[in-house]
Design a protein around this motif. Structure first.
Motif, short mmCIF file in Angstrom:
data_model
loop_
_atom_site.label_atom_id
_atom_site.label_comp_id
_atom_site.label_asym_id
_atom_site.label_seq_id
_atom_site.Cartn_x
_atom_site.Cartn_y
_atom_site.Cartn_z
N SER A 249 -7.11 12.28 -16.51
CA SER A 249 -8.10 11.13 -16.65
C SER A 249 -8.05 10.37 -15.56
CB SER A 249 -7.59 10.26 -17.94
OG SER A 249 -6.14 9.70 -17.69
N PHE A 250 -9.16 9.26 -15.55
CA PHE A 250 -9.43 8.74 -14.52
C PHE A 250 -8.73 7.25 -14.31
CE2 PHE A 250 -12.18 5.17 -12.89
CZ PHE A 250 -12.35 5.69 -11.43
N SER A 251 -8.35 7.07 -13.21
CA SER A 251 -7.53 5.92 -12.82
C SER A 251 -8.52 5.29 -11.59
CB SER A 251 -6.28 6.20 -12.58
OG SER A 251 -5.60 5.07 -11.74
N ALA A 252 -8.97 4.17 -11.84
CA ALA A 252 -9.57 3.29 -10.68
C ALA A 252 -8.54 3.06 -9.71
CB ALA A 252 -10.13 2.13 -11.16
N ILE A 253 -7.34 2.93 -9.90
CA ILE A 253 -6.13 2.54 -8.85
C ILE A 253 -5.74 3.68 -8.26
CG2 ILE A 253 -3.91 1.64 -8.53
CD1 ILE A 253 -4.13 -0.42 -10.92
N GLY A 254 -5.66 4.81 -9.07
CA GLY A 254 -5.69 6.11 -8.50
C GLY A 254 -6.54 6.57 -7.34
N GLY A 255 -7.56 6.11 -7.68
CA GLY A 255 -8.72 6.50 -6.90
C GLY A 255 -8.66 6.09 -5.37
N PHE A 256 -7.70 4.92 -5.34
CA PHE A 256 -7.41 4.38 -3.81
C PHE A 256 -6.37 5.26 -3.06
CE2 PHE A 256 -9.08 0.50 -5.79
CZ PHE A 256 -9.94 0.16 -4.93
N TRP B 78 0.82 -1.35 0.14
CA TRP B 78 -0.11 -0.05 0.15
C TRP B 78 0.93 1.37 0.14
CZ3 TRP B 78 -0.26 4.00 3.62
CH2 TRP B 78 -1.07 5.08 3.40
N GLY B 79 1.95 1.31 0.97
CA GLY B 79 2.91 2.38 0.89
C GLY B 79 3.42 2.67 -0.50
N ALA B 80 3.79 1.46 -1.15
CA ALA B 80 4.30 1.90 -2.52
C ALA B 80 3.48 2.42 -3.27
CB ALA B 80 4.90 0.60 -3.12
N GLY B 81 2.29 2.14 -3.39
CA GLY B 81 1.32 2.61 -4.23
C GLY B 81 0.95 4.17 -3.81
N ALA B 82 0.88 4.39 -2.49
CA ALA B 82 0.71 5.71 -2.15
C ALA B 82 1.94 6.74 -2.57
CB ALA B 82 0.66 5.57 -0.54
N LEU B 83 3.18 6.10 -2.57
CA LEU B 83 4.06 6.96 -2.96
C LEU B 83 4.13 7.29 -4.35
CD1 LEU B 83 6.92 5.35 -0.48
CD2 LEU B 83 6.26 7.66 -0.67
N TRP B 84 3.89 6.00 -5.21
CA TRP B 84 3.98 6.30 -6.56
C TRP B 84 2.81 7.26 -7.15
CZ3 TRP B 84 7.06 4.82 -10.41
CH2 TRP B 84 6.46 4.95 -11.75
N PHE B 85 1.70 7.26 -6.44
CA PHE B 85 0.46 8.20 -7.09
C PHE B 85 0.73 9.68 -6.49
CE2 PHE B 85 -1.53 4.07 -8.42
CZ PHE B 85 -1.75 4.56 -9.39
N ARG B 86 1.30 9.64 -5.17
CA ARG B 86 1.43 11.01 -4.34
C ARG B 86 2.62 11.68 -4.30
NH1 ARG B 86 -2.62 13.99 -5.64
NH2 ARG B 86 -2.04 15.21 -3.50
N TRP B 87 3.72 10.93 -4.55
CA TRP B 87 4.93 11.69 -4.35
C TRP B 87 5.18 12.46 -5.37
CZ3 TRP B 87 7.70 11.81 0.23
CH2 TRP B 87 8.91 12.20 0.23
N PRO B 88 5.72 13.67 -5.00
CA PRO B 88 5.71 14.66 -5.98
C PRO B 88 6.91 14.69 -7.26
CG PRO B 88 6.49 15.65 -4.12
CD PRO B 88 6.08 14.46 -3.75
N ASN C 288 -12.65 8.29 -3.37
CA ASN C 288 -12.16 6.77 -3.09
C ASN C 288 -12.91 5.85 -3.89
OD1 ASN C 288 -11.96 4.09 -1.59
ND2 ASN C 288 -10.22 5.38 -0.91
N THR C 289 -12.16 5.08 -4.74
CA THR C 289 -12.56 4.16 -5.48
C THR C 289 -13.62 3.11 -4.84
OG1 THR C 289 -10.70 4.10 -7.01
CG2 THR C 289 -12.12 2.24 -7.05
N ALA C 290 -13.33 2.77 -3.60
CA ALA C 290 -14.01 2.00 -2.72
C ALA C 290 -15.01 2.38 -1.89
CB ALA C 290 -12.95 0.77 -2.23
N THR C 291 -14.64 3.38 -1.05
CA THR C 291 -15.44 4.02 0.08
C THR C 291 -16.13 5.19 -0.23
OG1 THR C 291 -13.47 4.99 1.00
CG2 THR C 291 -13.82 2.57 1.60
N ALA C 292 -15.70 6.07 -1.23
CA ALA C 292 -16.30 7.38 -1.31
C ALA C 292 -16.57 7.59 -3.03
CB ALA C 292 -15.52 8.57 -0.87
N ASN C 293 -17.46 6.83 -3.59
CA ASN C 293 -17.53 6.65 -5.10
C ASN C 293 -18.64 7.13 -5.44
OD1 ASN C 293 -19.08 4.19 -4.91
ND2 ASN C 293 -17.21 3.21 -4.89
#
Length: 332
Positions: free
Chosen positions: A174-181, A19-29, A243-248
């Motif tokens: 553009s929309f990304s289902a994974i990015g939505g997490f 999860w941390g790797a995904g968070a860093l990939w999508f949000r680290w500047p 959020n793709t799962a909890t706030a869509n």
């Protein structure tokens, strides 16, 4: 017992590390590959130390790394001040005075292609005492399990207003289902004319749309309409992550409905929104006397929308033949 504990701890840590790797990939500047690689190597080192018997340093390292990541993650805040794409550039501004509702920034674009359109934002007035119907439109864009959920309110004068919870894209996004997490998008509430928000899906994006009449008493219709307006005000004053799962587009509607209709059950079909008709049928919210297969077949509006084009009576044309709707009666 020691091996089981190690396996459990390792599994939990690796899930957190992923999860941390995904968070860093999508949000680290910047320098994302390098940062993600450093994080992954650190996570692996923790596991190696642990399995070599160095419990104390590995646990300390995991706590420090986890705390640093979570502190950074919590520091990322949603905002309403970005360079937004045209179709989500404005936010709905409602004013309610008894039954009289004024809505600023109702979207009524005229779409020719995804990149060619006329920008039109309007101020519209509605009388809640004239509210007559609620329909849900499911727009399928990625297989049978995933659909975008729209809710459309019909009035006695034949007008329809559609609400849609959407990602608030920045220009070029553009929309990304994974990015939505991973906090890639803020959420926004769009209020729009059906000739805009339905037709762009069927006629421009090539999605497959189905319309279902929802059975609701008048007081519940009114409460749901006002709940949308309250949600618009809330998102305007307190921006929120999509959020793709909890706030869509489906779960937020469900959360609003739970305050109106108590006892609505949780169900996996609220996440797999393509199967939402089965859930609505389960709770008795669809037109009685029809099975779901018939409602789905007769509620498919894709071809009708494409044939209707930009017709003034677009909303009436797409509802022809939909169970529970008499086309001779506006919004009924």
């Amino acid at each position: 017992m020691k091996t089981v504990t190690l396996l459990t701890g390792t599994t939990l840590w690796l899930l957190f590390a992923a999860w941390g790797a995904g968070a860093l990939w999508f949000r680290w500047p910047a320098a994302k590959p390098l940062v993600v690689l450093m994080w992954a190597l650190s996570a692996v080192c923790v596991v190696v130390w642990c399995w070599r018997g160095h419990w104390a340093p590995s646990l300390l390292a995991a706590l420090v790394l986890g705390a640093m990541l979570l502190f950074w993650w919590q520091s990322i805040r949603p905002s309403n001040n970005r360079r937004w794409a045209d179709d989500v550039a404005r936010q709905l501004v409602p004013t309610v005075d008894g039954d009289q509702v004024t809505l600023d920034n109702v979207r009524d674009f005229r779409w020719r292609t995804p990149d060619d359109y006329d920008v039109r934002w309007e101020t519209r007035h509605y009388d809640l005492s004239q509210l007559r119907s609620v329909d849900t439109v499911l727009s399928y864009w990625m297989g049978p399990a995933i659909a975008h959920t729209l809710v459309s309110f019909g009035f006695a004068d034949g007008r329809y207003l559609t609400f849609s919870i959407e990602i608030r894209k920045e220009r070029g996004e553009s929309f990304s289902a994974i990015g939505g997490f991973f906090k890639q998008f803020e959420a926004t509430l769009v209020a729009a004319d059906e000739r805009d928000i339905v037709r762009v899906r069927t006629n421009v994006r090539g999605e497959d749309d189905y319309l279902y009449r929802v059975q609701m008493p008048p007081e519940a219709m009114r409460s749901l309409f006002l709940a949308y307006l309250a949600k618009a005000e809330r998102l305007r004053s307190h921006p929120r992550w999509y959020n793709t799962a909890t706030a869509n587009c489906t779960t937020i509607v469900f959360q609003m409905m739970r305050h109106i209709v108590h006892g609505l059950p949780l169900d996996p079909r609220l996440l797999l929104s393509g199967y939402l008709p089965e859930y609505l049928a389960r709770v008795g919210a669809l037109t009685p006397g029809y099975d779901v297969a018939t409602l789905r077949r007769d509620g498919r509006i894709t071809e009708r929308a494409r044939d209707a084009g930009d017709a003034a009576d677009f909303s009436q044309l797409i509802r022809a033949g939909v169970p529970g709707i008499d086309p001779s009666l506006p919004a009924r």
